[in-house]
Design a protein around this motif. Structure first.
Motif, mmCIF file in Angstrom:
data_model
loop_
_atom_site.group_PDB
_atom_site.id
_atom_site.type_symbol
_atom_site.label_atom_id
_atom_site.label_comp_id
_atom_site.label_asym_id
_atom_site.label_seq_id
_atom_site.Cartn_x
_atom_site.Cartn_y
_atom_site.Cartn_z
ATOM 1 N N ALA A 8 3.660 10.091 -9.659
ATOM 2 C CA ALA A 8 2.994 10.353 -10.937
ATOM 3 C C ALA A 8 2.310 11.711 -10.916
ATOM 4 O O ALA A 8 2.341 12.440 -11.916
ATOM 5 N N ALA A 9 1.695 12.078 -9.794
ATOM 6 C CA ALA A 9 1.019 13.367 -9.692
ATOM 7 C C ALA A 9 2.030 14.520 -9.754
ATOM 8 O O ALA A 9 1.766 15.542 -10.390
ATOM 9 N N VAL A 10 3.191 14.359 -9.143
ATOM 10 C CA VAL A 10 4.217 15.399 -9.162
ATOM 11 C C VAL A 10 4.779 15.574 -10.580
ATOM 12 O O VAL A 10 5.022 16.680 -11.064
ATOM 13 N N LEU A 11 5.003 14.442 -11.260
ATOM 14 C CA LEU A 11 5.565 14.488 -12.604
ATOM 15 C C LEU A 11 4.563 15.007 -13.630
ATOM 16 O O LEU A 11 4.946 15.552 -14.651
ATOM 17 N N TRP A 12 3.310 14.896 -13.402
ATOM 18 C CA TRP A 12 2.277 15.318 -14.331
ATOM 19 C C TRP A 12 2.302 16.806 -14.412
ATOM 20 O O TRP A 12 2.308 17.574 -15.220
ATOM 21 N N LEU A 43 0.828 -1.203 0.000
ATOM 22 C CA LEU A 43 0.000 0.000 0.000
ATOM 23 C C LEU A 43 0.865 1.258 0.000
ATOM 24 O O LEU A 43 0.570 2.232 -0.703
ATOM 25 N N LEU A 44 1.954 1.232 0.762
ATOM 26 C CA LEU A 44 2.859 2.377 0.782
ATOM 27 C C LEU A 44 3.533 2.578 -0.567
ATOM 28 O O LEU A 44 3.700 3.710 -1.028
ATOM 29 N N LEU A 45 3.903 1.496 -1.226
ATOM 30 C CA LEU A 45 4.529 1.580 -2.542
ATOM 31 C C LEU A 45 3.560 2.171 -3.569
ATOM 32 O O LEU A 45 3.929 3.047 -4.358
ATOM 33 N N ILE A 46 2.312 1.712 -3.545
ATOM 34 C CA ILE A 46 1.302 2.235 -4.474
ATOM 35 C C ILE A 46 1.057 3.719 -4.214
ATOM 36 O O ILE A 46 0.970 4.524 -5.159
ATOM 37 N N LEU A 47 0.976 4.090 -2.945
ATOM 38 C CA LEU A 47 0.780 5.493 -2.593
ATOM 39 C C LEU A 47 1.949 6.344 -3.071
ATOM 40 O O LEU A 47 1.763 7.424 -3.648
ATOM 41 N N LEU A 48 3.164 5.858 -2.900
ATOM 42 C CA LEU A 48 4.361 6.572 -3.346
ATOM 43 C C LEU A 48 4.373 6.728 -4.874
ATOM 44 O O LEU A 48 4.703 7.799 -5.393
ATOM 45 N N LEU A 49 3.995 5.674 -5.591
ATOM 46 C CA LEU A 49 3.928 5.752 -7.061
ATOM 47 C C LEU A 49 2.878 6.751 -7.525
ATOM 48 O O LEU A 49 3.108 7.511 -8.489
ATOM 49 N N CYS A 50 1.731 6.750 -6.849
ATOM 50 C CA CYS A 50 0.676 7.716 -7.209
ATOM 51 C C CYS A 50 1.129 9.162 -6.975
ATOM 52 O O CYS A 50 0.893 10.051 -7.800
ATOM 53 N N LEU A 51 1.797 9.395 -5.856
ATOM 54 C CA LEU A 51 2.295 10.746 -5.562
ATOM 55 C C LEU A 51 3.378 11.150 -6.573
ATOM 56 O O LEU A 51 3.407 12.305 -7.020
#
Length: 135
Positions: free
Chosen positions: A131-135, A121-129
């Protein structure tokens, strides 16, 4: 003879059978007979003469034979903390079985699953954050 919900005393074969993992614990005739007698009088205090007669029928043995038998039984039952074999000084012995409910066991099984999910869950949350920063 049922000892707990998962442990059975087979008096004919002189062994304890753990139904959870099919493990067998070998007992001597005397150990099986003493344990069976204690199980038959669950929670009651049995005097030493009663247990000596059960474990060594038609034989005269020293009281230390019973003491040694109880000591060995305690060692063999030590893997089952819910089974307690109490000594009452100058009186006898008492068998107590304190089985826990099924619910706490279910919680113990579920807890490690939660611990395994947390890193994912922490890994998925980190990936989502990320992706949002890079967008």
């Amino acid at each position: 003879m049922k000892v707990t919900s998962f442990l059975v005393l087979d008096e004919a074969e002189n062994l304890l059978l753990d139904l959870r993992n099919q493990e067998q614990i070998a007992l001597t005739f005397s150990e099986a007979a003493v344990l069976a007698t204690l199980l038959g009088h669950h929670e009651q205090v049995l005097d030493k003469d009663t247990l000596l007669a059960a474990g060594w029928p038609d034989r005269v043995v020293a009281p230390t034979s019973l003491t040694q038998c109880i000591s060995t039984l305690r060692k063999k039952l030590s893997v089952y903390p819910e089974i307690k074999l109490h000594t009452l000084a100058r009186v006898g012995y008492q068998l107590q079985i304190e089985e826990e409910d099924a619910e706490p066991d279910a919680l113990v099984v579920q807890e490690p699953l939660r611990k395994k999910r947390l890193p994912w869950l922490l890994l998925i949350l980190l990936l989502c954050l990320s992706a949002a920063v890079l967008w």
